[in-house]
Design a protein around this motif. Structure first.
Motif: not given
Lengths: 313, 240
Positions: B50, A187, B52, A190, B71-73
């Motif tokens: 980040n 996660e 989380f 990315g 979201k982190p991504h």
């Protein structure tokens, strides 16, 4: 040579019916190929993406019933179930995935197990639509001969094999494995873990569903206890991959071959046939202790073990 | 213009305030050191930036865009990459595959991803271990792998969470060199570190956290002479 191995095996399988195998042998072959398709699909989700499903019967059953209901309610050929179940099972996987993919590890496994059982109980009780425990009987079988069934499942298996091979070597494959190895790390690198887990679940579900639709056409009879079975579908699927080798290309084939032959063999032993699942249980324990990566994954180790026995014997 | 702005961030776990009302900015191209005693909330701050955790209060901006709550991504895609204090390599993958998996963030074909990955592996000095399964790497190399993997996402800002802890002196020097080189490439760095020597040597600015609150902020020199910081680290100075 190794690159062409899948094509060579495909070619050998394709000429097998021509040499005139017995109906029983053809039946066994069809079952082996069908189970390897289911094994491959489970392996994509459970082996590569690390989401261990105990409920693949749900997808198998929904596929089987898509074909069955088309016949019983809409008076269409159950073969239409094969293309149609792609849509039906994909939607079903999306809905189910929305619920179960929020969970991780053992909780995901338990939720999938429950989902398979929920589907079985639903199919039993929704009598108007599914026929309940009476099941659905296809009265007009397409062929009496097994040859064409064999070719159809062989084509499905070949397409599945090449698709999964392409997939695993692509970006998606890397993402699936990254999610398996560490979801938080994935996660933060990315990777949209929710999205890619859903993709894995949908592809896996649809392939299993197609196998289910094929099953309806081939066997000509389905009922909830058969196609939504926890032990005969969900657990056997996991066993096939465990025995063959989790996250290996060839694992599901080797596993399907061994499991189908073993099931047939044990069932034929007088007095022991009914206990075939006991043998499966013992086999699974042995595999987990000695070959945790399955026969394909631990092939070198297996060779050593066998060699050792020969040397000392 | 500041690249990252942390504005009045608080993070509560139940009734416990892991971070309370912390604000700071990071200028583009700088190295910001985040220090503080154990349990000061440094890693929690990383987890908030980040993605989380969504902060209980306050906001985080990256290049003027609000990122808290994403979201982190998504945050990674915008250009913020991180490493973990407790290293999280993709264990059953080779070093190369580990880095390829993150290089895929910006490219779609295998060849390009591999080119990026090989370059980052060389950059962090892991080229002898390209095909080693990451499970078998010693800690020092795993920490480097974390950095290589984060760099492969081609970030504008890199967050390093104790990338030096547990390294021997030789490895320490190498890692400092790597961080200097990352800075030369124009990547902004936020770093958590316990080695005071390292942090004093490489940081442009330092933020000190203690019990979740910002105790001080300034250049390494200012921080070194700040009585509050000395007290937090060494205990209260004896009044003679």
């Amino acid at each position: 040579m190794k690159r062409y191995l899948p094509l060579i095996i495909l070619a050998i399988l394709a000429v097998l019916p021509v040499i005139g195998l017995s109906t029983y042998m053809m039946h066994i072959l069809i079952l082996v190929i069908m189970w390897s398709v289911i094994g491959m699909s489970w392996n994509l989700l459970g082996g590569y993406c690390g989401q261990v499903s105990f409920g693949h019967a749900a997808y198998f059953g929904v596929g089987a019933y898509t074909a069955g209901v088309l016949y019983s309610k809409f008076d269409l050929s159950p073969w239409w179930g094969l293309p149609l179940c792609v849509v039906v099972v994909a939607l079903f996987s999306l809905v189910l995935g929305f619920i179960v993919l929020r969970l991780r590890g053992p909780f995901f496994a338990l939720a999938t197990l429950a989902s398979g059982e929920v589907m079985r109980i639903t199919a039993e009780n929704w009598v108007d639509f599914t026929g309940g425990t009476m099941g659905i009987l296809i009265q007009r079988r397409t062929w009496v001969e097994k040859t064409w069934y064999f070719y159809i499942i062989l084509i499905i298996a070949a397409l599945t094999f090449f698709m999964i091979k392409k997939l695993v070597e692509s970006k998606l494959g890397y993402y699936f494995v990254a999610i398996r190895e560490d979801q938080d790390a994935a996660e933060s690198l990315g990777i949209n873990t929710t999205l890619y887990k859903t993709i894995a679940l949908c592809i896996s579900g649809v392939i299993t569903g197609i196998a289910g639709a094929f099953y309806t056409n081939y066997m000509g009879y389905i009922d909830p206890h058969v196609v939504f079975a926890l032990h005969d579908i969900s657990i056997i699927t996991i066993m096939i991959v465990m025995v063959g080798g989790v996250a290996t290309f060839w694992g599901p084939y080797v596993g399907a071959l061994i499991m189908v032959l073993l099931a047939e063999y044990i069932r034929s032993i007088p007095g022991l046939g009914a206990a075939h699942q006991t043998f499966f249980g013992i086999l699974l324990i042995v595999i987990i202790i000695f070959l945790p990566n399955g026969i394909v994954g631990d092939f070198q180790k297996l060779k050593r073990l066998v060699g050792l026995r020969r040397a000392s014997g | 213009m500041s690249l990252l702005q942390v504005k009045g961030v608080s993070m509560f776990f139940g009734g416990l305030a892991a971070i309370s009302d912390v604000s700071f900015d990071i200028q583009k191209g700088d190295i910001l050191g985040l220090i503080g005693p154990n349990g000061a909330g440094k890693t929690t701050m990383f987890n908030v930036v980040n993605g989380f955790y969504a902060p209980s209060r306050g906001e985080v901006f990256f290049k003027g865009k609000k990122i808290s709550g994403l979201k982190p991504h998504q945050i990674c895609k915008l250009g913020v990459a991180r490493t973990f204090q407790v290293v999280k390599p993709l264990q059953r993958m080779s070093v190369l595959d580990n880095v390829i998996a993150s290089a895929y963030l910006r490219v779609n074909n295998r060849g390009e991803a591999e080119d990026i990955a090989r370059e980052k592996i060389k950059f962090t000095g892991l080229h002898d271990d390209v095909n080693v399964i990451s499970k078998g790497l010693p800690l020092g190399k795993r920490k480097k792998l974390e950095i290589a993997r984060a760099l492969a996402t081609q970030p504008e800002m890199l967050m390093l969470d104790e990338s030096f802890a547990g390294l021997n002196p030789a490895e320490l020097d190498e890692s400092i060199e790597i961080i200097r080189k990352i800075k030369e490439r124009g990547i902004t760095i936020m770093i958590i570190e316990h080695h005071m020597k390292v942090i004093m040597a490489i940081s442009d600015r330092i933020v000190v956290l203690s019990y979740g609150q910002k105790l001080a902020e300034g250049t390494p020199n200012e921080i070194g002479n700040n009585p509050l910081v000395v007290e937090a680290y060494l205990g209260e100075a004896e009044s003679a």
